[in-house]
Design a protein around this motif. Structure first.
Motif, short mmCIF file in Angstrom:
data_model
loop_
_atom_site.label_atom_id
_atom_site.label_comp_id
_atom_site.label_asym_id
_atom_site.label_seq_id
_atom_site.Cartn_x
_atom_site.Cartn_y
_atom_site.Cartn_z
N UNK A 74 22.06 28.19 45.46
CA UNK A 74 21.77 29.08 44.34
C UNK A 74 22.97 29.14 43.41
N UNK A 75 24.15 28.96 43.95
CA UNK A 75 25.38 29.03 43.16
C UNK A 75 25.80 27.72 42.54
N UNK A 76 24.93 26.73 42.53
CA UNK A 76 25.27 25.43 41.94
C UNK A 76 25.60 25.62 40.47
N UNK A 77 26.70 25.02 40.03
CA UNK A 77 27.11 25.12 38.62
C UNK A 77 27.92 26.36 38.31
N UNK A 78 28.28 27.12 39.33
CA UNK A 78 29.02 28.36 39.10
C UNK A 78 30.30 28.34 39.94
N UNK A 79 31.38 28.72 39.31
CA UNK A 79 32.66 28.86 40.00
C UNK A 79 33.17 30.27 39.73
N UNK A 80 33.62 30.93 40.77
CA UNK A 80 34.13 32.30 40.62
C UNK A 80 35.51 32.41 41.25
N UNK A 81 36.32 33.24 40.66
CA UNK A 81 37.58 33.65 41.26
C UNK A 81 37.42 35.12 41.58
N UNK A 82 37.71 35.49 42.82
CA UNK A 82 37.48 36.86 43.26
C UNK A 82 38.78 37.45 43.76
N UNK A 83 39.14 38.59 43.17
CA UNK A 83 40.30 39.35 43.61
C UNK A 83 39.84 40.60 44.34
N UNK A 84 40.77 41.53 44.54
CA UNK A 84 40.41 42.77 45.23
C UNK A 84 39.55 43.68 44.37
N UNK A 85 39.78 43.68 43.05
CA UNK A 85 39.06 44.59 42.17
C UNK A 85 38.35 43.89 41.01
N UNK A 86 38.68 42.62 40.77
CA UNK A 86 38.14 41.93 39.61
C UNK A 86 37.65 40.53 39.99
N UNK A 87 36.78 39.99 39.12
CA UNK A 87 36.32 38.63 39.29
C UNK A 87 36.18 37.97 37.92
N UNK A 88 36.33 36.66 37.89
CA UNK A 88 36.10 35.85 36.69
C UNK A 88 35.14 34.74 37.08
#
Length: 158
Positions: A74-88
């Protein structure tokens, strides 16, 4: 009878901060794949999206989907960076011919931000969208192309 209050992302973040300082018995960590799946589902809800991912990732994903026991991503084509409080989040997509791309991008961005913040409590600091292709009405999908190449000929009737 009063309706129960649905917490906003700010409420959730505030509650996490307050409970951790008052002796919470653990913490919650979100895997990158969780955010990517949520973002993928939210993007697919927007009309005008044909597919997610670049040409290579879609081809590779279509082959992986055909392997017995393989899982569709489902997440194909998506990249995320996840921190403790934020995400990009970065997303690559293919749009249907005829859609107004800036309007579609704004709708996809808003849908992703709303879904990720509501479900995870993380603040979404940015959603970068790359439109990699436009799907034309007379173009076959990847599945149709693979069937054509495996049989070696085009069907006579469509």
């Amino acid at each position: 009878m009063a309706q129960p209050h649905t917490p906003t992302p700010a409420d959730l973040q505030k509650n996490v901060t307050e409970t951790q300082s008052s002796g919470e018995r653990g913490r919650t960590a979100l895997a990158v794949g969780v955010v990517e799946k949520i973002a993928g589902m939210a993007a697919r809800e927007v009309a005008g999206i044909h597919a997610l991912g670049s040409g290579f990732s879609r081809t590779f994903g279509a082959m992986r989907d055909r392997v017995p026991g393989g899982k569709s991503s489902v997440g194909r084509g998506i990249k995320a960076e996840v921190g403790e409080k934020q995400t990009a989040i970065d997303i690559a997509l293919v749009v249907e011919y005829g859609v107004v791309i800036p309007r579609l991008a704004a709708e996809v961005r808003a849908n992703i931000i709303e879904a990720v913040e509501r479900m995870t409590g993380l603040e979404v600091v940015e959603v970068n969208i790359a439109v990699n292709d436009v799907h034309l009405p007379d173009e076959p999908d990847e599945e149709e192309e693979e069937e054509l190449s495996s049989s070696g000929r085009r069907p006579r009737v469509q």
